[in-house]
Design a protein around this motif. Sequence first.
Motif, mmCIF file in Angstrom:
data_model
loop_
_atom_site.group_PDB
_atom_site.id
_atom_site.type_symbol
_atom_site.label_atom_id
_atom_site.label_comp_id
_atom_site.label_asym_id
_atom_site.label_seq_id
_atom_site.Cartn_x
_atom_site.Cartn_y
_atom_site.Cartn_z
ATOM 1 N N ASP A 33 0.859 -1.174 0.000
ATOM 2 C CA ASP A 33 0.000 0.000 0.000
ATOM 3 C C ASP A 33 0.900 1.229 0.000
ATOM 4 N N ASP A 34 0.444 2.301 -0.641
ATOM 5 C CA ASP A 34 1.167 3.563 -0.591
ATOM 6 C C ASP A 34 0.183 4.686 -0.326
ATOM 7 N N PHE A 35 0.677 5.928 -0.335
ATOM 8 C CA PHE A 35 -0.175 7.063 0.043
ATOM 9 C C PHE A 35 -1.354 7.228 -0.906
ATOM 10 N N ALA A 36 -1.195 6.760 -2.150
ATOM 11 C CA ALA A 36 -2.277 6.873 -3.135
ATOM 12 C C ALA A 36 -3.107 5.593 -3.219
ATOM 13 N N HIS A 37 -2.774 4.613 -2.370
ATOM 14 C CA HIS A 37 -3.468 3.318 -2.340
ATOM 15 C C HIS A 37 -3.401 2.599 -3.687
ATOM 16 N N ASN A 38 -2.212 2.666 -4.296
ATOM 17 C CA ASN A 38 -1.959 1.880 -5.495
ATOM 18 C C ASN A 38 -1.733 0.425 -5.129
ATOM 19 N N ASP A 39 -1.953 -0.454 -6.078
ATOM 20 C CA ASP A 39 -1.561 -1.846 -5.979
ATOM 21 C C ASP A 39 -0.466 -2.114 -7.007
ATOM 22 N N VAL A 40 0.240 -3.223 -6.826
ATOM 23 C CA VAL A 40 1.365 -3.541 -7.696
ATOM 24 C C VAL A 40 1.308 -5.007 -8.118
ATOM 25 N N GLY A 41 2.116 -5.341 -9.117
ATOM 26 C CA GLY A 41 2.372 -6.729 -9.418
ATOM 27 C C GLY A 41 1.757 -7.276 -10.690
ATOM 28 N N LEU A 42 2.462 -8.276 -11.252
ATOM 29 C CA LEU A 42 2.020 -8.920 -12.482
ATOM 30 C C LEU A 42 0.734 -9.707 -12.315
ATOM 31 N N ALA A 43 0.464 -10.221 -11.119
ATOM 32 C CA ALA A 43 -0.764 -10.993 -10.925
ATOM 33 C C ALA A 43 -1.991 -10.116 -11.164
ATOM 34 N N LYS A 44 -1.912 -8.851 -10.782
ATOM 35 C CA LYS A 44 -3.016 -7.924 -11.027
ATOM 36 C C LYS A 44 -3.016 -7.429 -12.474
ATOM 37 N N ILE A 45 -1.820 -7.212 -13.020
ATOM 38 C CA ILE A 45 -1.729 -6.869 -14.445
ATOM 39 C C ILE A 45 -2.413 -7.948 -15.279
ATOM 40 N N SER A 46 -2.206 -9.206 -14.912
ATOM 41 C CA SER A 46 -2.800 -10.318 -15.655
ATOM 42 C C SER A 46 -4.315 -10.211 -15.718
ATOM 43 N N THR A 47 -4.939 -9.815 -14.618
ATOM 44 C CA THR A 47 -6.393 -9.654 -14.598
ATOM 45 C C THR A 47 -6.839 -8.543 -15.536
ATOM 46 N N LEU A 48 -6.131 -7.417 -15.523
ATOM 47 C CA LEU A 48 -6.477 -6.321 -16.430
ATOM 48 C C LEU A 48 -6.316 -6.733 -17.884
ATOM 49 N N VAL A 49 -5.229 -7.436 -18.182
ATOM 50 C CA VAL A 49 -4.986 -7.891 -19.550
ATOM 51 C C VAL A 49 -6.115 -8.820 -20.016
ATOM 52 N N SER A 50 -6.518 -9.713 -19.140
ATOM 53 C CA SER A 50 -7.606 -10.640 -19.482
ATOM 54 C C SER A 50 -8.907 -9.888 -19.749
ATOM 55 N N ARG A 51 -9.171 -8.847 -18.962
ATOM 56 C CA ARG A 51 -10.375 -8.045 -19.179
ATOM 57 C C ARG A 51 -10.356 -7.386 -20.548
ATOM 58 N N VAL A 52 -9.207 -6.798 -20.899
ATOM 59 C CA VAL A 52 -9.108 -6.120 -22.192
ATOM 60 C C VAL A 52 -9.281 -7.120 -23.325
ATOM 61 N N ARG A 53 -8.635 -8.263 -23.202
ATOM 62 C CA ARG A 53 -8.757 -9.280 -24.247
ATOM 63 C C ARG A 53 -10.189 -9.779 -24.385
ATOM 64 N N ALA A 54 -10.877 -9.906 -23.258
ATOM 65 C CA ALA A 54 -12.277 -10.332 -23.303
ATOM 66 C C ALA A 54 -13.154 -9.266 -23.968
ATOM 67 N N ASP A 55 -12.817 -7.996 -23.736
ATOM 68 C CA ASP A 55 -13.627 -6.904 -24.286
ATOM 69 C C ASP A 55 -13.448 -6.745 -25.794
ATOM 70 N N VAL A 56 -12.201 -6.832 -26.273
ATOM 71 C CA VAL A 56 -11.961 -6.507 -27.691
ATOM 72 C C VAL A 56 -11.613 -7.728 -28.535
ATOM 73 N N GLY A 57 -11.345 -8.861 -27.895
ATOM 74 C CA GLY A 57 -10.912 -10.049 -28.615
ATOM 75 C C GLY A 57 -9.407 -10.189 -28.562
ATOM 76 N N ARG A 58 -8.930 -11.320 -28.068
ATOM 77 C CA ARG A 58 -7.488 -11.516 -27.888
ATOM 78 C C ARG A 58 -6.732 -11.303 -29.190
ATOM 79 N N HIS A 59 -7.339 -11.689 -30.323
ATOM 80 C CA HIS A 59 -6.665 -11.578 -31.606
ATOM 81 C C HIS A 59 -6.465 -10.123 -32.030
ATOM 82 N N ARG A 60 -7.108 -9.209 -31.344
ATOM 83 C CA ARG A 60 -6.964 -7.786 -31.640
ATOM 84 C C ARG A 60 -5.991 -7.088 -30.696
ATOM 85 N N THR A 61 -5.188 -7.842 -29.952
ATOM 86 C CA THR A 61 -4.314 -7.244 -28.932
ATOM 87 C C THR A 61 -2.871 -7.731 -29.041
ATOM 88 N N LEU A 62 -1.962 -6.882 -28.592
ATOM 89 C CA LEU A 62 -0.574 -7.234 -28.326
ATOM 90 C C LEU A 62 -0.251 -6.731 -26.922
#
Length: 560
Positions: A33-62
Amino acid sequence: MSGLRTFTLTVMGTTDLHGNLFNWDYYRDREFDDFAHNDVGLAKISTLVSRVRADVGRHRTLLLDAGDTIQGTPLAYYYARVEPITRTRVHPMAAAMNAIGYTAAAVGNHEFNYGLPVLRMFERQLDFPLLAANALDASTGLPAFQPYVVKTVWRTGGPPLRVGVLGLTNPGIAVWDRAHVEGVMTFPGLVEQALHWVPEIRRKADLVVVVAHSGADLSSSLGDQVPFPENCAELVAETVPGIDAVLVGHAHVEIPERFVVNKVTGRRVLLTEPLFWGKRLSLMEFDLRHDGRWELEGSRSSVLSTATAEEDPRIVRLLRHDHEKVVSYVNARIGTCVAPMSAERARFEDTPALRFINHVQALEIAKSTSLPVLSLCAPFNRAAAIPGGEVSVRDVAGLYIFDNTLVGVRLTGAQLRDFLEESARYFARVSGRGPFTAAEVSADVPDYNFDIAYGLTAPLTYTIDIAEPEGSRITRLAYDGEPVADADEFAVAVNNYRHAGGGDFPHIASAPVLHDRQQEIRQLLIDWVRAAGVLDPAGFTGTDWRLVAGGDPVIVSTNE
């Protein structure tokens, strides 16, 4: 016009992950935790990436990364030094990035911190290319890493779309990691190498994205040590024709969206930099139209916060065991401390915490010289605090969060004064004694560029008068009670980053070397506590330097 086809490509980006796999603070043994209440880490990045791929289609992403991946946390240290990665022991950051499905990544300067064998092993463990067009083999002049990759997106609803990704790293590597790369690799400028490679990529690709481990705004901490700027991503975009976007890294700032105009073509180039440690994911969107060939019609970018995401259970299951090993390591008991010892006020007054670091550094240098020994260190971690009672690896490691090694050099009294004047640039100019807030007395200088001096067998005393202009702030500089003369000579302990020119401090990079055994300073601190068994702050209490204004002590509050 009926033959026209449109396609939107989404390119996601991370940078400066620095060994952050989970949302965990190893130094505090709790969720990050920090003063801005950010989170960190690839495990959370993975969730965001999965959301984007689900929204637009994995084949439309890099998915791209702009470097500094395998250094920066106890997890990164553990798998480089305690249980080093091998052909069969995969780096947790590599395993996570492979599982998430990265397309390519740039080499960051901190990738070199543990030496080339560790970096090359990490590179072999990746399922995607590690790119660095301006890292060249010193003997052949050829690229030491793959300079670029062209990825073909097939499912466009029309012709395939070819995307070129050029990787650029930081020329400061030649200075900061000289011990690892001198005579092995050279690091020419980003603009120069982009001018060489982009035309070749453009002939093969419809869209060109640069991943650059170099800050957007033109600046450098390297002085004249290398003929190329440290931070110049915007200059690359302005100067080199044929680039459509730049994923920026290295500077640890957030740029959701910025456009610059290329001075040759007049076309707009998109830049974005996500916040470090996996706090943000950049989202670049490219609208393309095909009329005989793909043409870029528009682009935009934004950033997504990992604080809005849970950790991906798939990444947690895959790497929980690796994480738990590190937690056990950093919580191992190595001694006791008589009373709590904090670095909170180390920027504004002489503290036992920083004197402890300087003492241990100086002890090692004293083994290699008969000169009077001084030591220099910076308040790297304001939150560092060793508790009273049992002391663990993480408690001591929190005082020194960088993977620096110890170097001893010879400086004259005049050179020492110049060095301390440069360090004193950390403070803003004020009038009166205050009270001031920390922000009011702080200039725009990072904490790691404020070095504090200490004498091993006799005190080195001085005042920093922040009512005076830069260059005239060090007063009453004395060693063992006697004014320091210009011709006096000292053995001075510094870290390898400073010795390599980091921060562009005067004299250090060219000073004669008295001691350089590649000893990691953090490990020296841990070993000292383990050997002594007891750490007593009273043994490191003193007031060798003071912050004053017009000769009067300055009052600074850290409660903001």
